[in-house]
Enzyme design. Sequence first.
Site, PDB file in Angstrom:
ATOM      1  N   ASP A  39       0.773  -1.256   0.000  1.00 22.11           N
ATOM      2  CA  ASP A  39       0.000   0.000   0.000  1.00 22.11           C
ATOM      3  C   ASP A  39       0.805   1.307   0.000  1.00 22.11           C
ATOM      4  O   ASP A  39       1.780   1.437   0.747  1.00 22.11           O
ATOM      5  CB  ASP A  39      -0.860   0.093   1.262  1.00 22.11           C
ATOM      6  N   ASP A 168      -5.251   1.135   9.387  1.00 31.04           N
ATOM      7  CA  ASP A 168      -5.108   2.031   8.240  1.00 31.04           C
ATOM      8  C   ASP A 168      -5.701   3.428   8.492  1.00 31.04           C
ATOM      9  O   ASP A 168      -6.568   3.895   7.737  1.00 31.04           O
ATOM     10  CB  ASP A 168      -5.726   1.407   6.967  1.00 31.04           C
TER      11      ASP A 168
END
Length: 497
Positions: A39, A168
């Site tokens: 990511d 996240d």
Amino acid sequence: MNSQVLREARIYEEVAEQVIDREDRPLFHLCTRTGWMNDPNGFSWYQGKYHLFYQYYPYSTRWGLMHWGHAVSTDLLHWTYCPAALAPDQVYDKDGCFSGSAVTLPDGRQLLMYTGVSCDQKAFGERTEIQTQCLAVGDGVNYEKYEGNPVINGDDLPEGASRNDFRDPRIRVREDGTYDAYIGSRPEDGSGQILLYRSTDGFRWHFEKILAANRGRFGKMWECPDFFPLDGKWVLLVSPQDMLPVDYEYHNGNGSLCLIGSCDETQIDFREEANQAIDYGIDFYAAQTVEAPDGRRIMIGWMQNWDTVAPHAARMKWYGQMTLPRELSVRNGRLYQWPIRELEDLRGDKAEHVLDDFTGSISFPDVKGRTIDLQVEIEPAHRDRMYHKFTLRLAKDEQFYTTLSFHPSENILKIDRKFSGSRRAIIHQRRSKINTENGRLDLRIILDRYSIEVFVNGGEYVLTMVIYTDLCADGIEFLADGNIRMHIVKYDITSEF
Ligand code: FRU
């Protein structure tokens, strides 16, 4: 003071990057400095540069103990690596520094918020993974973890929310200078939700409310949220795990979801109005955005997907790259994406061809390459006679090619990388339904060595995939079953790198 774990990573990456040939990396997409990347994290504008951090395991081309890699750029196309920013070196993040985000503090320092992972080893090999939210403060190169970490933990969760799936964080500075954090969470029903936390100083946080809930609609757990205002609407981007297919919109596995709605900046009462996939291709996940100094909202994603990470070409000494940064807009209730305009400055040789009435197969000596910006517009050559199929073969030689094909009778655009050198039985094809009339198709295709990104109808749909084909396969072939009018413009991307 940097920890031993971070110092070792920094020494290792400096040596290891040297064994990777420049030619083996993409030309203008960011790939991992060495080892593994997933990511994008902490995508931000700080001290006159774009900063992009990423999930990083320097020691292998497979996912491992997560660090944060770091790179900076002024145009989002030429990237300079910085030393690794975070390493798993504390009790609360010893099993990984997972995804997160970055903002600038009023005193000029940069604040990173990330998920610290620590596993409890129980009897019989059972493991429980605890995920908490942690901070690090730095100057754009070195980051010091906050002594008050973790700043958000399991005690700050709403009832029923999992302590294992809580990750996240995406921080946003509000207009009044206070902070929101949007965090992925798993409620009791096993699907996803996004939690909103608030802070006045960026260090002390409290749970405010559930911003949005999956309620079993789009896959299971929602990872990697981003939430921002755009063109009079509010946009929530998430990456759902374990999707079920819905027509041609959503596909099985890990997907990408964009919810568009309205919201009051003070209340943050998000009301969903529309949903769509972010990307309709094969390799796209965990998108994150930045607001550029000129106000553009720019998105970047991991140009891979957990469902297709299996194939590692043996000779590849790195794994994982980002998509092209894309300018976002909302038009008629849909998210549009377009390659950042900076790419146009890197255009080199131009070739242009117009064929008014073409059928069969054709290649042009000046239309080829693996680092190109290619535009193709087609429509039927005769108003009363629809063509049957249009096909484009890219990255082609005698043995290999990657196909894009369009059937105007169904408005189905298909990408197919089956013959791109992959030796694994993973997904190689994807079909998507395009909103178009009368056989008109407008494509902008960006090739950068091992990737293809297709922008359809001015960015109304985007299809992204990586390919495995050797770089010597650089041919392009146009095929029409039926008669079409075709306009082709190709630019080489050749700027000095
Ligand atoms: C998404 C993700 C995140 C997590 C990270 C770990 O791709 O699973 O939820 O923070 O990757 O590397």
